[in-house]
Design a protein around this motif. Structure first.
Motif, short mmCIF file in Angstrom:
data_model
loop_
_atom_site.label_atom_id
_atom_site.label_comp_id
_atom_site.label_asym_id
_atom_site.label_seq_id
_atom_site.Cartn_x
_atom_site.Cartn_y
_atom_site.Cartn_z
N ALA A 32 9.94 -15.31 -25.79
CA ALA A 32 10.92 -14.38 -25.23
C ALA A 32 11.34 -14.88 -23.84
CB ALA A 32 10.32 -12.98 -25.13
N THR A 189 5.46 -2.02 -24.91
CA THR A 189 6.26 -3.16 -25.38
C THR A 189 6.17 -4.40 -24.50
OG1 THR A 189 8.22 -2.20 -24.35
CG2 THR A 189 7.86 -1.74 -26.68
N ALA A 190 5.93 -4.27 -23.20
CA ALA A 190 5.79 -5.47 -22.37
C ALA A 190 4.63 -6.32 -22.86
CB ALA A 190 5.59 -5.09 -20.90
N HIS A 193 4.59 -9.39 -25.85
CA HIS A 193 4.92 -10.80 -25.64
C HIS A 193 3.70 -11.72 -25.66
CE1 HIS A 193 8.98 -9.56 -24.75
NE2 HIS A 193 8.55 -8.75 -23.80
N THR A 297 7.62 -5.71 -17.32
CA THR A 297 8.24 -4.68 -18.15
C THR A 297 9.34 -5.28 -19.01
OG1 THR A 297 9.22 -2.46 -18.08
CG2 THR A 297 9.92 -4.00 -16.38
N ASN A 298 9.82 -4.52 -19.98
CA ASN A 298 10.97 -4.93 -20.79
C ASN A 298 12.25 -4.36 -20.18
OD1 ASN A 298 9.10 -6.10 -22.53
ND2 ASN A 298 10.11 -5.36 -24.37
N HIS A 300 15.17 -1.57 -20.51
CA HIS A 300 15.05 -0.23 -21.07
C HIS A 300 16.40 0.44 -21.36
CE1 HIS A 300 10.83 -0.56 -20.28
NE2 HIS A 300 11.07 -0.85 -19.02
N TYR A 331 20.11 -11.52 -22.15
CA TYR A 331 18.73 -11.13 -22.44
C TYR A 331 18.76 -10.09 -23.56
CZ TYR A 331 16.43 -13.44 -18.51
OH TYR A 331 15.90 -14.39 -17.66
N SER A 335 12.52 -2.57 -27.20
CA SER A 335 11.12 -2.80 -27.57
C SER A 335 10.80 -4.22 -28.02
CB SER A 335 10.71 -1.82 -28.68
OG SER A 335 10.76 -0.50 -28.21
N TYR A 336 11.67 -4.81 -28.82
CA TYR A 336 11.44 -6.17 -29.30
C TYR A 336 12.17 -7.20 -28.43
CZ TYR A 336 8.99 -5.28 -33.77
OH TYR A 336 8.05 -4.96 -34.74
N ASP A 338 13.39 -8.97 -24.43
CA ASP A 338 12.83 -9.87 -23.43
C ASP A 338 12.17 -9.10 -22.29
OD1 ASP A 338 13.72 -12.24 -24.77
OD2 ASP A 338 15.75 -11.85 -24.07
N ALA A 339 11.64 -9.84 -21.31
CA ALA A 339 10.80 -9.22 -20.28
C ALA A 339 11.31 -9.51 -18.87
CB ALA A 339 9.37 -9.71 -20.43
#
Length: 343
Positions: A32, A189-190, A193, A297-298, A300, A331, A335-336, A338-339
């Motif tokens: 990711a 979700t973070a 990865h 984090t992802n 949001h 990006y 949830s699925y 990138d970060a």
């Protein structure tokens, strides 16, 4: 920026191109993208998650959330034949479970599932949720007795914006490699990865500990009040391990892996340092973190409490700037997706 603007829910809205909503994870997980924002130098770096370790501050302790997603979505029917979809939200006590249902029920309605599992409606709440009790072979089930049954017949509760049915792959993909404590209906979700190898390597090289926050479906609920401080924050069960307590009670810098770990750590720090209970902390620009120094984090949802949590670290204006950059650089979101690492 005026105080009024950072408290307006409309300030946290943005337009996301539909193709940037991730419906499947990166493969491998650590491929990711990763946006690194360094507050000290006000710089953005674009990289990939497999390089995450390079950016971990040397003296920081990492806090992971070890909650495990349960197969919380069940499909059943009433005695009349009417179809019911049930989503477990959270246990209220040993026997009572807060759920959401698609389909009409009254108090006393029985919903029949495979494995002779039955849900009996006890309470209809004003917020649209229901309280049910589960039975099997006329035996009232405790929540821990329910878990192995729904593991056989239930479905992984993918977030509503992933507009597809769950697959066998999701049972693995929508679960962290260090998931241990069953009870979440949404993944932290973070943490999705991390590969086994990367997690193991980081744990060998950095101080770390685990907390548990059983993420409820309220995590997806957008803020509907026009002022964010009028939003009734959802409550979730949390527990702080002894190792995590030791770190949090020290002056060691903390890198929180995800918003769920952050809410747990901050609730603990702001509410009497109690090691377990119910956490309902809402972090935003006027309720800033007091213990977490760095955040992974992802990306949001608009108008979400998670986006407001990000703004509690870096402010509304910088949050808007980074999200604009992430969209420009394509990006993948949610949830699925990138970060982002905030240093």
């Amino acid at each position: 920026m005026s105080i009024e603007k950072e408290l307006l829910t409309s300030s946290y809205d943005f337009t996301l191109p539909e193709e940037l909503i991730a419906t499947h994870p990166a493969s491998p997980r650590d491929h990711a993208k990763l946006l690194v924002y360094d507050r000290a130098t006000d710089t953005i770096t674009h990289t990939y998650f497999y390089d995450f370790e390079k950016y971990i501050p040397k003296d920081a302790a990492l806090i992971f959330n070890d909650t495990k997603v349960i197969k919380a979505r069940l499909f059943g029917k009433k005695h009349s034949g009417g179809k019911i979809e049930l989503l477990i939200n959270r246990p209220l006590n040993a026997n009572d479970v807060n759920v959401y249902m698609r389909g009409k029920v009254k108090v006393g309605t029985e919903v029949l599932f495979d494995e002779e599992l039955v849900a009996i409606t006890q309470v209809l709440n004003e917020d649209g949720s229901r309280v049910v009790q589960f039975k099997q072979h006329d035996k009232l089930l405790r929540f821990e007795e329910l878990l192995p049954i729904i593991d056989k017949i239930g479905h992984i509760p993918l977030p509503p914006y992933i507009q597809r049915a769950d697959t066998d792959e999701d049972a693995d993909e929508y679960q962290t490699v260090f998931a241990r404590e069953e009870g979440a209906v949404a993944a932290p979700t973070a943490s999705l990865h991390f590969t086994d190898e990367q997690h193991e390597r980081i744990c060998q090289n950095f101080d770390h500990a685990y907390v548990t926050l059983h993420v409820g479906s309220g995590t997806f609920k957008p803020v509907e009040a026009s002022t964010i401080t009028d939003h009734p924050m959802h409550s979730e069960y949390y527990a702080i391990s002894d190792k995590a307590k030791e770190i949090l009670d020290s002056d060691k810098p903390v890198l929180s892996i995800g918003t769920t770990s952050t809410r747990t750590v901050e609730f603990y720090d702001k509410h009497g340092k109690i090691q377990s209970g119910e956490a309902n902390l809402f972090l935003h620009p006027q309720n800033k973190p007091s213990r977490v120094n760095h955040l992974l984090t992802n990306f949001h949802l608009p108008k979400s409490t998670l986006l407001m949590l990000v703004a509690s670290f870096i402010g509304l204006e910088k949050t808007q700037e980074l999200y604009t950059e992430a969209i420009k650089e394509k990006y993948r979101f949610y949830s699925y997706g990138d970060a982002m690492l905030i240093l």
